[in-house]
Write a protein that holds these residues in place. Structure first.
Motif, PDB file in Angstrom:
ATOM      1  N   LYS A  22       0.843  -1.185   0.000  1.00 22.17           N
ATOM      2  CA  LYS A  22       0.000   0.000   0.000  1.00 22.17           C
ATOM      3  C   LYS A  22       0.885   1.244   0.000  1.00 22.17           C
ATOM      4  O   LYS A  22       2.033   1.214   0.446  1.00 22.17           O
ATOM      5  CB  LYS A  22      -0.896   0.014   1.250  1.00 22.17           C
ATOM      6  CG  LYS A  22      -1.855  -1.161   1.337  1.00 22.17           C
ATOM      7  CD  LYS A  22      -2.690  -1.058   2.598  1.00 22.17           C
ATOM      8  CE  LYS A  22      -3.616  -2.247   2.741  1.00 22.17           C
ATOM      9  NZ  LYS A  22      -4.433  -2.183   3.986  1.00 22.17           N
ATOM     10  N   VAL A  73      -0.055  -6.040   2.069  1.00 19.56           N
ATOM     11  CA  VAL A  73      -1.405  -6.604   2.085  1.00 19.56           C
ATOM     12  C   VAL A  73      -1.379  -7.883   1.258  1.00 19.56           C
ATOM     13  O   VAL A  73      -0.633  -7.992   0.284  1.00 19.56           O
ATOM     14  CB  VAL A  73      -2.442  -5.597   1.531  1.00 19.56           C
ATOM     15  CG1 VAL A  73      -2.144  -5.232   0.079  1.00 19.56           C
ATOM     16  CG2 VAL A  73      -3.858  -6.127   1.689  1.00 19.56           C
ATOM     17  N   ASP A 129     -10.601  -5.041  10.879  1.00 21.56           N
ATOM     18  CA  ASP A 129      -9.234  -5.225  10.380  1.00 21.56           C
ATOM     19  C   ASP A 129      -9.026  -6.736  10.297  1.00 21.56           C
ATOM     20  O   ASP A 129      -8.748  -7.392  11.301  1.00 21.56           O
ATOM     21  CB  ASP A 129      -8.214  -4.583  11.320  1.00 21.56           C
ATOM     22  CG  ASP A 129      -6.820  -4.528  10.697  1.00 21.56           C
ATOM     23  OD1 ASP A 129      -6.600  -5.233   9.692  1.00 21.56           O
ATOM     24  OD2 ASP A 129      -5.970  -3.809  11.228  1.00 21.56           O
ATOM     25  N   GLU A 166     -11.810 -10.086   5.093  1.00 24.46           N
ATOM     26  CA  GLU A 166     -12.788  -8.994   5.162  1.00 24.46           C
ATOM     27  C   GLU A 166     -14.015  -9.284   4.306  1.00 24.46           C
ATOM     28  O   GLU A 166     -15.138  -8.934   4.682  1.00 24.46           O
ATOM     29  CB  GLU A 166     -12.156  -7.664   4.763  1.00 24.46           C
ATOM     30  CG  GLU A 166     -13.114  -6.503   4.972  1.00 24.46           C
ATOM     31  CD  GLU A 166     -12.453  -5.156   4.934  1.00 24.46           C
ATOM     32  OE1 GLU A 166     -13.100  -4.205   4.435  1.00 24.46           O
ATOM     33  OE2 GLU A 166     -11.297  -5.023   5.396  1.00 24.46           O
ATOM     34  N   ASP A 195      -5.785 -10.992   3.806  1.00 23.56           N
ATOM     35  CA  ASP A 195      -6.471  -9.811   4.336  1.00 23.56           C
ATOM     36  C   ASP A 195      -7.820  -9.618   3.635  1.00 23.56           C
ATOM     37  O   ASP A 195      -8.863  -9.423   4.284  1.00 23.56           O
ATOM     38  CB  ASP A 195      -5.631  -8.549   4.106  1.00 23.56           C
ATOM     39  CG  ASP A 195      -4.271  -8.582   4.774  1.00 23.56           C
ATOM     40  OD1 ASP A 195      -4.078  -7.849   5.751  1.00 23.56           O
ATOM     41  OD2 ASP A 195      -3.390  -9.334   4.322  1.00 23.56           O
ATOM     42  N   ARG A 196      -7.784  -9.655   2.314  1.00 21.30           N
ATOM     43  CA  ARG A 196      -8.987  -9.364   1.536  1.00 21.30           C
ATOM     44  C   ARG A 196     -10.048 -10.447   1.705  1.00 21.30           C
ATOM     45  O   ARG A 196     -11.244 -10.153   1.836  1.00 21.30           O
ATOM     46  CB  ARG A 196      -8.613  -9.207   0.065  1.00 21.30           C
ATOM     47  CG  ARG A 196      -7.642  -8.057  -0.197  1.00 21.30           C
ATOM     48  CD  ARG A 196      -7.492  -7.832  -1.690  1.00 21.30           C
ATOM     49  NE  ARG A 196      -6.494  -6.810  -1.981  1.00 21.30           N
ATOM     50  CZ  ARG A 196      -5.249  -7.055  -2.361  1.00 21.30           C
ATOM     51  NH1 ARG A 196      -4.827  -8.318  -2.502  1.00 21.30           N
ATOM     52  NH2 ARG A 196      -4.414  -6.072  -2.608  1.00 21.30           N
ATOM     53  N   GLU A 206     -10.651  -2.079   6.735  1.00 19.12           N
ATOM     54  CA  GLU A 206      -9.369  -1.612   6.222  1.00 19.12           C
ATOM     55  C   GLU A 206      -9.239  -1.831   4.729  1.00 19.12           C
ATOM     56  O   GLU A 206      -8.729  -0.978   3.997  1.00 19.12           O
ATOM     57  CB  GLU A 206      -8.204  -2.304   6.944  1.00 19.12           C
ATOM     58  CG  GLU A 206      -6.862  -1.854   6.390  1.00 19.12           C
ATOM     59  CD  GLU A 206      -5.662  -2.425   7.112  1.00 19.12           C
ATOM     60  OE1 GLU A 206      -4.547  -1.950   6.831  1.00 19.12           O
ATOM     61  OE2 GLU A 206      -5.827  -3.329   7.951  1.00 19.12           O
ATOM     62  N   GLU A 207      -9.700  -2.988   4.238  1.00 15.60           N
ATOM     63  CA  GLU A 207      -9.417  -3.350   2.856  1.00 15.60           C
ATOM     64  C   GLU A 207     -10.459  -2.835   1.869  1.00 15.60           C
ATOM     65  O   GLU A 207     -10.127  -2.546   0.715  1.00 15.60           O
ATOM     66  CB  GLU A 207      -9.304  -4.878   2.729  1.00 15.60           C
ATOM     67  CG  GLU A 207      -8.308  -5.511   3.678  1.00 15.60           C
ATOM     68  CD  GLU A 207      -6.924  -4.885   3.594  1.00 15.60           C
ATOM     69  OE1 GLU A 207      -6.553  -4.371   2.521  1.00 15.60           O
ATOM     70  OE2 GLU A 207      -6.217  -4.901   4.624  1.00 15.60           O
ATOM     71  N   TYR A 208     -11.709  -2.713   2.281  1.00 18.23           N
ATOM     72  CA  TYR A 208     -12.770  -2.347   1.340  1.00 18.23           C
ATOM     73  C   TYR A 208     -13.522  -1.085   1.736  1.00 18.23           C
ATOM     74  O   TYR A 208     -14.584  -0.798   1.175  1.00 18.23           O
ATOM     75  CB  TYR A 208     -13.730  -3.524   1.154  1.00 18.23           C
ATOM     76  CG  TYR A 208     -13.081  -4.689   0.444  1.00 18.23           C
ATOM     77  CD1 TYR A 208     -12.841  -4.659  -0.928  1.00 18.23           C
ATOM     78  CD2 TYR A 208     -12.672  -5.815   1.150  1.00 18.23           C
ATOM     79  CE1 TYR A 208     -12.230  -5.721  -1.581  1.00 18.23           C
ATOM     80  CE2 TYR A 208     -12.049  -6.883   0.511  1.00 18.23           C
ATOM     81  CZ  TYR A 208     -11.840  -6.835  -0.853  1.00 18.23           C
ATOM     82  OH  TYR A 208     -11.227  -7.875  -1.507  1.00 18.23           O
ATOM     83  N   THR A 212      -0.160  -7.453   9.462  1.00 13.91           N
ATOM     84  CA  THR A 212       0.169  -8.180   8.230  1.00 13.91           C
ATOM     85  C   THR A 212       1.667  -8.413   8.098  1.00 13.91           C
ATOM     86  O   THR A 212       2.111  -9.400   7.495  1.00 13.91           O
ATOM     87  CB  THR A 212      -0.376  -7.430   6.997  1.00 13.91           C
ATOM     88  OG1 THR A 212      -1.790  -7.245   7.158  1.00 13.91           O
ATOM     89  CG2 THR A 212      -0.132  -8.211   5.722  1.00 13.91           C
TER      90      THR A 212
END
Length: 267
Positions: A36, A44, A87, A52, A48-49, A71-73, A92
């Motif tokens: 990021k 990331v 989160d 979430e 992570d994705r 955090e991701e979306y 991470t």
């Protein structure tokens, strides 16, 4: 009508278990790492994705009127006083190093105030959660109520923080160094675990610099539910993140803030 915090807590626990199933297939698999934008290396992964995505889908199905801040979306606006703050993989950096100190953080704010929070580390089997009735530690199915350690002066205190290099400004470096030198022991690398260790009464102060709302909102109900206290050391709103310090008692927090605010006189 008063929200049913016990029912919402059970739902948060379900979310954590479902997220673990989506995240763990990527842990210690040398999965692809993306970066990021920002002043420090901020990785990331698909873990992570994926975590979430499953949490958001379950919330949207069960509570379609609730807002979500992940955090991701990003942010999904709601039509109720509730906002879920997520989160999926806090820590991470630890995750991509294969270290089991990352965690899934799930928080619920009501009318802008953090009221329910959960931290889950599925590899270790640790889950910490808090609501208006208190705070608890679930270790592989054995649940105990938590309380912070009180009666500890700063000179005998243990401090936990993620990494000294994250205190990027000279002023924050000075504040942290002053506090570290006044305490008995400082440990690094625990990410959100340190905040839960304050709640569990194993350490006395947990602090980190430059936190986002999803980094701290889920942890505040755990800390306060166990009798701990928290502050943003520059005076900001804790729910917005920032420079956060937590302690096992009011007196210890006041002592820590006082010494951090003290500036040495010029020679």
């Amino acid at each position: 009508m008063t929200p049913d915090w016990e029912d919402l807590t059970r739902f948060a626990i379900t979310l954590a278990h479902q997220a673990a199933g989506a995240i763990l297939p990527y842990f210690r698999r040398n999965t692809e790492i993306q970066e990021k934008d920002g002043p420090v290396w901020d990785p990331v992964t698909e873990g992570d994705r994926a975590g979430e995505r499953i949490i958001r889908s379950l919330i949207e199905k069960q509570y379609p009127d609730h807002a979500i801040h992940g955090e991701e979306y990003g942010v999904k606006d709601g039509r109720s006083p509730f906002t879920w703050v997520l989160d999926p993989v806090d820590g991470t950096r630890a995750f991509v190093c294969g270290m089991p100190t990352w965690a899934t953080l799930i928080g619920l704010s009501f009318e802008g105030r953090p009221v329910l929070g959960l931290m889950n580390q599925p590899v270790v089997g640790d889950m910490f959660f808090g609501n208006p009735s208190g705070a608890w530690h679930d270790y592989r199915g054995h649940v105990t109520k938590m309380s912070t350690r009180s009666g500890v002066e700063l000179a005998r205190a243990t401090i936990g923080t993620t990494a000294p290099e994250l205190y990027r400004s000279r002023e924050n470096q000075r504040r942290f160094q002053t506090l570290r030198e006044a305490a008995r022991l400082t440990r690094y690398g625990g990410d959100s675990y340190f905040f839960c260790m304050v709640a569990a009464g194993h350490i006395d102060i947990a602090m980190d610099c430059g936190l986002q709302p999803y980094d701290i909102t889920p942890l505040l109900p755990i800390i306060t539910g166990a009798g701990g206290v928290a502050a943003e050391w520059t005076g900001g709103n804790l729910s917005h993140g920032g420079n956060v310090i937590t302690a096992g008692s009011d007196s210890l927090l006041a002592e820590a803030l006082a010494i951090m605010a003290h500036k040495p006189s010029n020679p």
